[in-house]
Design a protein around this motif. Structure first.
Motif, PDB file in Angstrom:
ATOM      1  N   GLU A   1       0.843  -1.211   0.000  1.00 27.16           N
ATOM      2  CA  GLU A   1       0.000   0.000   0.000  1.00 27.16           C
ATOM      3  C   GLU A   1       0.869   1.249   0.000  1.00 27.16           C
ATOM      4  O   GLU A   1       0.579   2.229  -0.690  1.00 27.16           O
ATOM      5  CB  GLU A   1      -0.933  -0.021   1.206  1.00 27.16           C
ATOM      6  CG  GLU A   1      -1.960  -1.133   1.097  1.00 27.16           C
ATOM      7  CD  GLU A   1      -3.182  -0.922   1.974  1.00 27.16           C
ATOM      8  OE1 GLU A   1      -4.018  -0.086   1.615  1.00 27.16           O
ATOM      9  OE2 GLU A   1      -3.292  -1.600   3.003  1.00 27.16           O
ATOM     10  N   GLN A   2       1.969   1.175   0.769  1.00 28.65           N
ATOM     11  CA  GLN A   2       2.905   2.298   0.827  1.00 28.65           C
ATOM     12  C   GLN A   2       3.507   2.545  -0.566  1.00 28.65           C
ATOM     13  O   GLN A   2       3.612   3.679  -1.024  1.00 28.65           O
ATOM     14  CB  GLN A   2       4.004   1.934   1.813  1.00 28.65           C
ATOM     15  CG  GLN A   2       4.656   3.115   2.451  1.00 28.65           C
ATOM     16  CD  GLN A   2       5.589   2.645   3.559  1.00 28.65           C
ATOM     17  OE1 GLN A   2       5.738   1.438   3.814  1.00 28.65           O
ATOM     18  NE2 GLN A   2       6.226   3.575   4.211  1.00 28.65           N
TER      19      GLN A   2
ATOM     20  N   SER B   1       2.219   1.889  -3.447  1.00 32.83           N
ATOM     21  CA  SER B   1       1.288   2.497  -4.411  1.00 32.83           C
ATOM     22  C   SER B   1       1.085   3.984  -4.137  1.00 32.83           C
ATOM     23  O   SER B   1       0.928   4.768  -5.073  1.00 32.83           O
ATOM     24  CB  SER B   1      -0.047   1.766  -4.503  1.00 32.83           C
ATOM     25  OG  SER B   1      -0.404   1.230  -3.305  1.00 32.83           O
ATOM     26  N   ARG B   2       1.155   4.368  -2.856  1.00 31.90           N
ATOM     27  CA  ARG B   2       1.057   5.807  -2.549  1.00 31.90           C
ATOM     28  C   ARG B   2       2.282   6.530  -3.067  1.00 31.90           C
ATOM     29  O   ARG B   2       2.184   7.546  -3.751  1.00 31.90           O
ATOM     30  CB  ARG B   2       0.919   6.012  -1.036  1.00 31.90           C
ATOM     31  CG  ARG B   2      -0.495   5.730  -0.508  1.00 31.90           C
ATOM     32  CD  ARG B   2      -0.661   6.199   0.928  1.00 31.90           C
ATOM     33  NE  ARG B   2       0.137   5.395   1.855  1.00 31.90           N
ATOM     34  CZ  ARG B   2      -0.302   4.263   2.438  1.00 31.90           C
ATOM     35  NH1 ARG B   2      -1.514   3.823   2.203  1.00 31.90           N
ATOM     36  NH2 ARG B   2       0.475   3.591   3.263  1.00 31.90           N
TER      37      ARG B   2
ATOM     38  N   ASP C   1      -2.146   5.081  -6.029  1.00 31.13           N
ATOM     39  CA  ASP C   1      -3.167   4.644  -5.064  1.00 31.13           C
ATOM     40  C   ASP C   1      -4.601   4.877  -5.552  1.00 31.13           C
ATOM     41  O   ASP C   1      -5.533   4.264  -5.043  1.00 31.13           O
ATOM     42  CB  ASP C   1      -2.932   5.268  -3.678  1.00 31.13           C
ATOM     43  CG  ASP C   1      -2.682   6.743  -3.737  1.00 31.13           C
ATOM     44  OD1 ASP C   1      -2.077   7.211  -4.727  1.00 31.13           O
ATOM     45  OD2 ASP C   1      -3.102   7.455  -2.808  1.00 31.13           O
TER      46      ASP C   1
END
Ligand code: GMT
Length: 378
Positions: free
Chosen positions: A250-251, A253-254, A259
């Motif tokens: 998730e990190q 993709s940010r 994201d």
């Protein structure tokens, strides 16, 4: 149609989202639908065990709290539960999935029962990480070797896993290869429309990955492949599942500004509904004894770009159901994905036709033959 003598089968596996638990559950359901009585023995209700079936029973294994138990002795309680269920439900065979602790607990149960004059054959199915990861760990090796060698029949889910088992352990018995399976389903436009309405607009491509986000799945490679895909064509990615590398993913993709295009939906009981709307399944694993998730995607007509490791070449057929690339080669994986999009219909049909070779009824027959072999060996 041949009438089968109904068997009473104890099915032991992990009740979680992992492939081995899914295979144990789906096999139990298929056997129950054919009139056999199936007793699931595990620590919680298997996630895929839904619906009502008079031939299915679930026996929960509860380890009590006790101050001395720094490490709760699940294996011993499981063995005791197996003894009970075999004895009182008059089981004919115990089928255990994953070598530890299931095959080793089954050995203990078998010996206890033998003392009471009850003889129960144990069939062990090897799934992958019990061999490919734990096989490299000396602290488990003697137990795994012993439990496999003392099973009455052994199966592995791919040729590759069979070879690895002989390579990592000193196995003195034959191992039959029985691949994983799927229920061949008709095309489901309803699911497809719902999923596409939720995640993509217009002709955007929908990519999907499902796993337990363990390091072996290389989830960052999934994202790297997707990044390259969406630089060339409008696309979205749905990441299904949860596990140790989810936060990192998730990190990523940010940090990469993706994201808005990548959805982390977490664990989903019926991933088929999302898969039905996908154009591509991405599975870049470091090691994969079979790749059941890829097969589940293929059954819904979703082509696969995967790594070429372990049993994956036995499932994803190069140029037919998708493409296989070397582990870590995210550039090649993205190029292959774009090639698939150019001939989406051809690959979608190819995926379905390969998946049909793994039909649940055919594979259930193979397990029933193995049960007979184990029964005859008593
Ligand atoms: O893949 C996982 O992490 C879960 C694991 C399991 O033991 O549940 O899956 C293994 O068994 C599946 C069912 O037979 C196979 O499809 C997977 O390829 C295998 N996983 C690995 O070999 C990494």
């Amino acid at each position: 149609m041949k009438v089968e003598e109904p068997l009473r089968i104890g099915m032991v596996g992990y009740p979680t989202y992992g492939g081995s638990g899914v295979v144990a559950t789906e096999l139990g359901i298929a056997l129950a639908n054919r009139g056999h009585q199936v007793h699931f023995i595990t620590y919680s209700q298997p996630v895929r065990l839904t619906g009502v079936n008079k031939n299915i029973r679930f026996h929960e294994v509860n380890v009590s709290e006790y101050p001395l138990f720094v490490y709760p002795p699940y294996e011993l309680v499981l063995a005791s539960k197996m003894v009970d269920v075999v004895k009182y439900e008059h089981l004919d065979v115990l089928h255990v999935h994953y070598a530890i602790p299931h095959a080793s607990a089954a050995y203990m149960a078998k010996k206890i029962l033998m003392d009471e004059g009850i003889h129960i054959p144990v069939v062990t199915t090897l799934h992958g990480t019990d061999i490919t990861l734990l096989g490299k760990d000396d602290s488990f090796k003697p137990v795994i070797t012993f439990a496999i060698n003392h099973s009455d029949a052994i199966t592995a889910v791919s040729e590759s896993l069979r070879t690895d088992t002989f390579r990592f352990f000193n196995i003195k018995k034959e191992i039959a290869v029985i691949p994983n399976f799927i229920q061949v389903v008709p095309e489901c436009d309803k699911w497809r429309e719902v999923v596409r309405r939720e995640f993509v607009s217009g002709s955007e491509k929908l990519c999907v990955h499902t796993s337990n986000f363990r390091p072996v799945k290389r989830v960052i490679d999934v994202l790297e492949v997707f990044k390259r895909i969406q630089e060339k064509t409008a696309a979205r990615l749905v990441m299904v599942g949860d596990g140790p590398d989810r936060h990192k993913a998730e990190q990523w993709s940010r940090e990469n500004g993706l994201d808005e295009r990548i959805y982390f939906v977490g664990s989903v009981k019926e991933p088929q509904e999302i898969l039905a709307g996908a154009d591509l399944f991405i599975l870049p694993s470091e090691s994969e004894s079979f790749g059941l998730s890829a097969l589940e995607a293929m059954a819904l007509g979703v082509p696969v770009v995967s790594s070429d490791t372990g049993g994956l070449p036995e499932v994803n057929i190069q140029g037919v159901s998708g493409y296989l690339c070397p582990v870590g080669d995210v550039n090649q994986m993205a190029e292959c994905a774009l090639k698939i999009f150019e001939e989406q219909k051809k690959f979608s049909d190819g995926a379905r036709s390969i998946a049909a070779h793994f039909d649940v009824q055919k594979i259930t027959d193979q397990y029933l033959s193995i049960y007979q072999i184990a029964l005859n060996r008593l």
